[in-house]
Design a protein around this motif. Structure first.
Motif, PDB file in Angstrom:
ATOM      1  N   ARG A 389       0.815  -1.226   0.000  1.00  0.00           N
ATOM      2  CA  ARG A 389       0.000   0.000   0.000  1.00  0.00           C
ATOM      3  C   ARG A 389       0.845   1.270   0.000  1.00  0.00           C
ATOM      4  O   ARG A 389       0.390   2.315  -0.408  1.00  0.00           O
ATOM      5  N   MET A 390       2.064   1.143   0.488  1.00  0.00           N
ATOM      6  CA  MET A 390       2.895   2.338   0.646  1.00  0.00           C
ATOM      7  C   MET A 390       4.074   2.327  -0.324  1.00  0.00           C
ATOM      8  O   MET A 390       4.644   1.288  -0.619  1.00  0.00           O
ATOM      9  N   SER A 391       4.422   3.511  -0.791  1.00  0.00           N
ATOM     10  CA  SER A 391       5.562   3.671  -1.687  1.00  0.00           C
ATOM     11  C   SER A 391       6.874   3.574  -0.907  1.00  0.00           C
ATOM     12  O   SER A 391       6.991   4.136   0.186  1.00  0.00           O
ATOM     13  N   LYS A 392       7.845   2.859  -1.455  1.00  0.00           N
ATOM     14  CA  LYS A 392       9.173   2.788  -0.825  1.00  0.00           C
ATOM     15  C   LYS A 392       9.785   4.191  -0.736  1.00  0.00           C
ATOM     16  O   LYS A 392      10.440   4.545   0.239  1.00  0.00           O
ATOM     17  N   ARG A 393       9.551   4.978  -1.797  1.00  0.00           N
ATOM     18  CA  ARG A 393      10.210   6.277  -1.913  1.00  0.00           C
ATOM     19  C   ARG A 393       9.619   7.311  -0.966  1.00  0.00           C
ATOM     20  O   ARG A 393      10.339   8.072  -0.329  1.00  0.00           O
ATOM     21  N   THR A 394       8.272   7.345  -0.870  1.00  0.00           N
ATOM     22  CA  THR A 394       7.633   8.414  -0.098  1.00  0.00           C
ATOM     23  C   THR A 394       7.027   7.946   1.216  1.00  0.00           C
ATOM     24  O   THR A 394       6.757   8.758   2.096  1.00  0.00           O
ATOM     25  N   GLY A 395       6.816   6.616   1.324  1.00  0.00           N
ATOM     26  CA  GLY A 395       6.163   6.111   2.528  1.00  0.00           C
ATOM     27  C   GLY A 395       4.675   6.397   2.547  1.00  0.00           C
ATOM     28  O   GLY A 395       3.993   6.157   3.536  1.00  0.00           O
ATOM     29  N   LYS A 396       4.152   6.934   1.439  1.00  0.00           N
ATOM     30  CA  LYS A 396       2.723   7.263   1.335  1.00  0.00           C
ATOM     31  C   LYS A 396       2.054   6.282   0.374  1.00  0.00           C
ATOM     32  O   LYS A 396       2.707   5.438  -0.230  1.00  0.00           O
ATOM     33  N   ALA A 397       0.744   6.446   0.216  1.00  0.00           N
ATOM     34  CA  ALA A 397       0.010   5.609  -0.736  1.00  0.00           C
ATOM     35  C   ALA A 397       0.642   5.741  -2.114  1.00  0.00           C
ATOM     36  O   ALA A 397       1.030   6.835  -2.531  1.00  0.00           O
ATOM     37  N   ILE A 398       0.759   4.629  -2.810  1.00  0.00           N
ATOM     38  CA  ILE A 398       1.457   4.624  -4.090  1.00  0.00           C
ATOM     39  C   ILE A 398       0.669   5.403  -5.140  1.00  0.00           C
ATOM     40  O   ILE A 398      -0.510   5.150  -5.373  1.00  0.00           O
ATOM     41  N   SER A 399       1.336   6.353  -5.776  1.00  0.00           N
ATOM     42  CA  SER A 399       0.742   7.153  -6.843  1.00  0.00           C
ATOM     43  C   SER A 399       1.210   6.599  -8.188  1.00  0.00           C
ATOM     44  O   SER A 399       2.079   5.723  -8.253  1.00  0.00           O
ATOM     45  N   LEU A 400       0.650   7.128  -9.273  1.00  0.00           N
ATOM     46  CA  LEU A 400       1.096   6.731 -10.616  1.00  0.00           C
ATOM     47  C   LEU A 400       2.583   7.016 -10.774  1.00  0.00           C
ATOM     48  O   LEU A 400       3.337   6.190 -11.318  1.00  0.00           O
ATOM     49  N   ASP A 401       3.009   8.159 -10.295  1.00  0.00           N
ATOM     50  CA  ASP A 401       4.417   8.551 -10.379  1.00  0.00           C
ATOM     51  C   ASP A 401       5.307   7.530  -9.664  1.00  0.00           C
ATOM     52  O   ASP A 401       6.350   7.111 -10.181  1.00  0.00           O
ATOM     53  N   ASP A 402       4.897   7.104  -8.463  1.00  0.00           N
ATOM     54  CA  ASP A 402       5.656   6.098  -7.710  1.00  0.00           C
ATOM     55  C   ASP A 402       5.711   4.776  -8.477  1.00  0.00           C
ATOM     56  O   ASP A 402       6.752   4.122  -8.548  1.00  0.00           O
ATOM     57  N   LEU A 403       4.569   4.374  -9.032  1.00  0.00           N
ATOM     58  CA  LEU A 403       4.500   3.100  -9.757  1.00  0.00           C
ATOM     59  C   LEU A 403       5.481   3.085 -10.920  1.00  0.00           C
ATOM     60  O   LEU A 403       6.212   2.109 -11.129  1.00  0.00           O
ATOM     61  N   LEU A 404       5.526   4.191 -11.677  1.00  0.00           N
ATOM     62  CA  LEU A 404       6.399   4.246 -12.854  1.00  0.00           C
ATOM     63  C   LEU A 404       7.867   4.370 -12.478  1.00  0.00           C
ATOM     64  O   LEU A 404       8.742   4.167 -13.319  1.00  0.00           O
ATOM     65  N   ASP A 405       8.147   4.699 -11.221  1.00  0.00           N
ATOM     66  CA  ASP A 405       9.523   4.638 -10.724  1.00  0.00           C
ATOM     67  C   ASP A 405       9.931   3.204 -10.424  1.00  0.00           C
ATOM     68  O   ASP A 405      11.106   2.861 -10.432  1.00  0.00           O
TER      69      ASP A 405
END
Length: 564
Positions: A389-405
């Motif tokens: 549920r959380m982005s490795k990079r931001t620690g927040k809910a995964i966004s499209l930007d996070d997914l494409l990273d």
């Protein structure tokens, strides 16, 4: 535009109707109309390439057993001049047809002739279709629903284009109404907190709590300093929104471009208010007698048009609701811009809005049946079997930007199109980056690269692909070759079906099956080392498979690598 499957089906219809005519002429069957019958592809190809139910469907009209009808029709069928080699009766009265070798040869010739246009259709007759998708709220980053909706909407638009429609891709920017007021109050609080402290400025309970709001307030402060701290609230909020909204819209644009999505139109909700279209639309509903006043508000009689309850159009404070703007927006699509069909890709949580919006089109004198909604289920992200549920990079809910990273764009677009929109989707982040046959996009791309490698290796040995004769193509008679060519021949029909059903996942599944059939062919048949005529025929088949894979991946905006 060549459609090999439809050509065969049309010929089957023709020979069956002609055979029925001969039976009637010879008094073998009564002179009554033949009911509409089907010609379908049977699940078991051992029973034929196509099967018709004409005998079963005609039994009542002809007052005869289906099997007897089938036998009479088959006895009078003439296959000369068709792409069919044989016809047989089966079971209780099915009539099965088998394709001739000339059909398989013609498929490969069609692909060689049409190249990147192979698969195209004129089904749409150039009708104007709008696909509106994503339309994410510009007050924050895009989430997983937007990521799936982006891939589905863009690929649906591509399928419709390939099927002969004049398609416009549109993003609707919600830059008016309650959410912008909430956005303004949230920005204002974060801006004032920078100068007065968090304890001194209360944050609105229903405000946007994301870090992106803090970032925009900081950026604004870096440019303007404390200039707006003592300014009137409305002036301060306007300045903050004017700055932040454009930044957010540009971020949406940039993220979607990274996702290979380019819109023809970015339509702002605010223009509907500024140009008077919302007020115009409300007046039409009033004139048509579908409004009434209650508790100081103006209501629309939605229940007269399939809605579960009546809806507020204008609040007691005089401000139109989001629904009023939505009606005006869709009136703009149909009446002002002349679209023949409008397709919206929405999250499944909007299902309650479908009937009331279609009904509203009828209420303002338009045709609600021309508005279609594709409802899209949720995405569940997993890694190693665990929900993420959380982005490795931001620690927040995964966004499209996070997914494409985290995963390649190719994988994201392919995975989001693996299943129909109304199916829940599990997106395996680990599998999406895996370089193995278990990863479906890798598997398809590898088939393309493998063919490129075959051609390159043969060229290194002085063997160049050349034009082949019909006689040479007629050498491709093995079950593996026929199965592969038959699948190649099905692409135009698959594109038409995907366009009719609003289901671009059909095309993703099609190209996965094509890759499977190619690997099966390649593992059982040698290209090099055979008789020169057979080698060139098989090399031609490989090139046709390569070109069709490339066509499909290009349509889905996925790369087709030549080496892997």
């Amino acid at each position: 535009m060549i459609n090999p499957m439809n050509k065969a089906i049309d010929q089957i219809h023709m020979v069956l109707v002609e055979a029925a005519g001969r039976c009637v002429a010879e008094n073998l069957l009564p002179a009554v109309p033949i009911p509409a019958f089907s010609v379908e592809i049977p699940a078991d190809r051992n029973h034929g390439d196509f099967a018709s139910n004409i005998a079963m469907i005609s039994a009542k009209s002809f007052h005869m057993a289906p099997r007897k009808i089938a036998e009479l029709l088959v006895s009078k069928i003439d296959l000369s001049g068709t792409c069919l080699s044989d016809v047989q009766t089966a079971g209780p009265g099915f009539i099965n047809f088998f394709l001739s070798q000339s059909w398989y040869t013609d498929v490969l010739k069609a692909i060689a002739e049409e190249k990147e246009d192979y698969g195209s259709s004129d089904m749409g007759k150039g009708k104007k279709v709008m696909v509106e998708f994503v339309s994410a709220n510009p007050t924050g980053p895009m989430h997983m629903g937007n990521a799936r909706g982006g891939a589905l909407g863009d690929c649906l638009a591509a399928v419709l284009e390939k099927a002969g429609y004049d398609v416009t891709r549109e993003f609707y920017i919600n830059d008016a109404g309650n959410q912008i007021e909430k956005f303004a109050k949230s920005l204002e609080a974060r801006y004032l907190q920078l100068y007065k402290g968090e304890d001194a400025v209360e944050f609105p309970e229903d405000g946007y709590h994301g870090d992106d709001i803090k970032e925009r307030a900081k950026e604004f402060a870096a440019i303007n300093g404390d200039k707006y701290v003592e300014a009137p609230s409305e002036e301060r909020k306007k300045a903050l929104v004017d700055y932040s909204l454009e930044k957010n819209i540009q971020k949406l644009h940039d993220d979607l471009l990274k996702y290979r999505i380019e819109y023809d139109v970015w339509f702002r909700e605010s223009t509907l208010h500024n140009d008077g279209e919302v007020a115009e639309t409300i007046e039409i509903l009033k004139k048509n007698g579908y409004t009434y006043e209650k508790d100081g508000a103006l209501w629309y009689t939605a229940t007269k048009f399939g809605g579960e309850k009546d809806e507020v159009l204008v609040r007691a404070n005089g401000i139109p609701t989001y629904f009023a703007a939505d009606i005006a927006y869709h009136r703009n699509k149909f009446e002002k811009r002349g679209f023949d069909k409008v397709i919206n890709v929405w999250g499944a949580d909007h299902h309650g809005h479908v009937a009331r919006l279609k009904g509203a089109m009828d209420a303002i004198g338009l045709d609600g049946s021309k508005l279609d909604i594709v409802l899209m289920q949720l995405v569940r992200l997993t890694r190693d079997g665990e929900v993420v549920r959380m982005s490795k990079r931001t620690g927040k809910a995964i966004s499209l930007d996070d997914l494409l990273d985290e995963v390649p764009v190719d994988a994201a677009r392919f995975f989001f199109n693996l299943r129909e929109a109304n199916s829940h989707l599990e997106f395996d982040l680990g599998l999406a980056v895996e370089q193995s046959s278990q990863n479906p996009v890798y598997y398809v791309q590898y088939a393309h690269a493998r063919i490129c490698s075959i051609i390159k290796n043969l060229k290194a040995e002085g063997i160049e692909p050349r034009e082949v004769t019909d006689e040479e193509l007629n050498l491709l008679t093995s079950p593996e070759e026929h199965e592969l060519i038959r699948h190649l021949g099905a692409l135009p029909q698959e594109i038409e079906a995907a366009a009719k059903e609003y289901d671009p996942a059909r095309i993703t599944r099609y190209v996965m099956e094509l890759a499977t059939l190619f690997h099966k062919f390649y593992n059982s048949k040698r290209v090099k080392g055979e008789d020169e005529h057979l080698m060139q025929a098989r090399l031609n088949l490989c090139i046709c498979v390569r070109d069709v894979i490339r066509n499909v991946l290009s349509m889905l905006k996925i790369t087709a690598p030549e080496t892997m």
